[in-house]
Design a protein around this motif. Structure first.
Motif, short mmCIF file in Angstrom:
data_model
loop_
_atom_site.label_atom_id
_atom_site.label_comp_id
_atom_site.label_asym_id
_atom_site.label_seq_id
_atom_site.Cartn_x
_atom_site.Cartn_y
_atom_site.Cartn_z
N VAL A 122 0.89 -1.21 0.02
CA VAL A 122 -0.09 0.08 -0.06
C VAL A 122 0.73 1.30 -0.02
O VAL A 122 0.52 2.22 -0.82
CB VAL A 122 -0.95 0.02 1.18
N ALA A 123 1.84 1.24 0.92
CA ALA A 123 2.97 2.44 0.99
C ALA A 123 3.44 2.76 -0.54
O ALA A 123 3.82 3.87 -0.83
CB ALA A 123 3.76 2.14 2.17
N MET A 124 4.03 1.58 -1.09
CA MET A 124 4.67 1.92 -2.53
C MET A 124 3.77 2.39 -3.37
O MET A 124 3.97 3.49 -3.87
CB MET A 124 5.26 0.67 -3.00
N CYS A 125 2.43 1.84 -3.27
CA CYS A 125 1.48 2.58 -4.25
C CYS A 125 1.18 4.11 -3.88
O CYS A 125 1.28 5.19 -4.90
CB CYS A 125 0.16 1.89 -4.30
N HIS A 126 1.10 4.24 -2.75
CA HIS A 126 0.73 5.88 -2.25
C HIS A 126 1.92 6.78 -2.51
O HIS A 126 1.66 7.59 -3.23
CB HIS A 126 0.39 5.50 -0.66
N GLN A 127 3.25 6.10 -2.04
CA GLN A 127 4.23 7.03 -2.39
C GLN A 127 4.64 7.44 -3.85
O GLN A 127 4.96 8.62 -4.03
CB GLN A 127 5.56 6.30 -1.63
N PHE A 128 4.30 6.46 -4.67
CA PHE A 128 4.93 6.59 -6.08
C PHE A 128 3.53 7.00 -7.05
O PHE A 128 3.79 7.28 -8.16
CB PHE A 128 5.30 5.30 -6.41
#
Length: 263
Positions: A122-128
């Motif tokens: 989830v964090a990877m999707c949100h950050q990028f």
């Protein structure tokens, strides 16, 4: 998303040191994309980076770290922003599993697994997202599992995390498709990799293993076709019918037989 249109742009692959992640790095580099390789084992990443750079003439960036550690995703994003690298294709492949009775594995191992398999994704999707929206078309590939389709006794935590990935990724596809971002849920079957050894696998009814190259080819074809879900596993239709139509008591019992540890 057509890979030919992304030639020269950057793809980021997590869990890139072996198995499906390594194969993603190879096939994306072959298609002309530069690749960011993320995993814990730096020597393997460096060897893979040298190999694809030499063979396909692409640029590479190696980031060796444990994504399950606090702040790791932010570190990846800061590293790439500092290097002037924008990600057009994000492949969230890194994951961990554990076979056996739940009490046989220490709780911190499960906490780390939940963090890596769900929160990091989830964090990877949100950050990028800011990177992905900078292109006319871009893509996210989130690697799920057939374990997501029903509860799996003796792989209870892993199956639950993949059910999360399945639901989250398809919902995100619905949110982001109008922004030109294809979010693909990739469902590979049992695959030749280091996953089973690391997960403490024992002999079970799952004896057939596919090849990572087949899984990745199916995923990349799905990108070109705009498919929100790509199933590269055999028998999942019957599996889903069984899980959806038969009583839960029967489903849990029969699936449990497949994964029950030897005495």
């Amino acid at each position: 998303m057509k890979l030919a249109e992304a030639k020269g742009d950057w793809a980021l692959v997590t869990g890139a040191s072996s198995g499906i992640g390594q194969e993603f790095a190879i096939q994306l580099a072959r298609a002309g994309l530069n690749v960011v390789l993320v995993a814990r084992r730096e020597e393997r990443l460096q060897a893979l980076a040298r190999s694809v750079a030499s063979e396909f003439g692409v640029r590479t960036e190696v980031i060796a770290l444990d994504l399950s550690q606090h702040g790791a995703v932010e570190q990846v994003k800061a590293h790439l922003d500092g290097a002037g690298i924008q990600i057009r294709l994000l492949c969230n492949n890194a994951a961990a599993g554990r076979w056996g009775r739940i009490e046989a594995t220490p709780a911190p191992v499960y906490q780390q697994m939940i963090e890596l398999n769900t929160a990091v994704l989830v964090a990877m999707c949100h950050q990028f997202l800011p990177h992905l929206t900078a292109f006319p078309s871009s893509a996210v590939i989130n690697v799920s599992s057939p374990a997501s389709y029903q509860p799996v006794p003796y792989m209870a935590v892993y199956a639950a995390t993949k059910a999360f990935v399945q639901s989250f990724s398809q919902a995100l596809h619905g949110e982001w498709k109008e922004r030109g971002i294809l979010v693909q849920t990739l469902v590979p079957g049992p695959t030749e990799s280091e996953f089973d050894a690391k997960a403490g696998a024992y002999e079970s009814t799952l004896t057939r293993r596919g090849m990572p190259a087949e899984v990745v080819r199916a995923s990349l074809v799905g990108l070109a076709e705009g498919s929100p879900v790509v199933v590269a596993a055999k028998g999942t239709y019957k599996q889903r019918v069984f899980a959806g139509l038969f009583p839960s008591k029967m489903v849990i019992r029969e699936v449990g037989k497949m994964f029950k540890p030897p005495k």
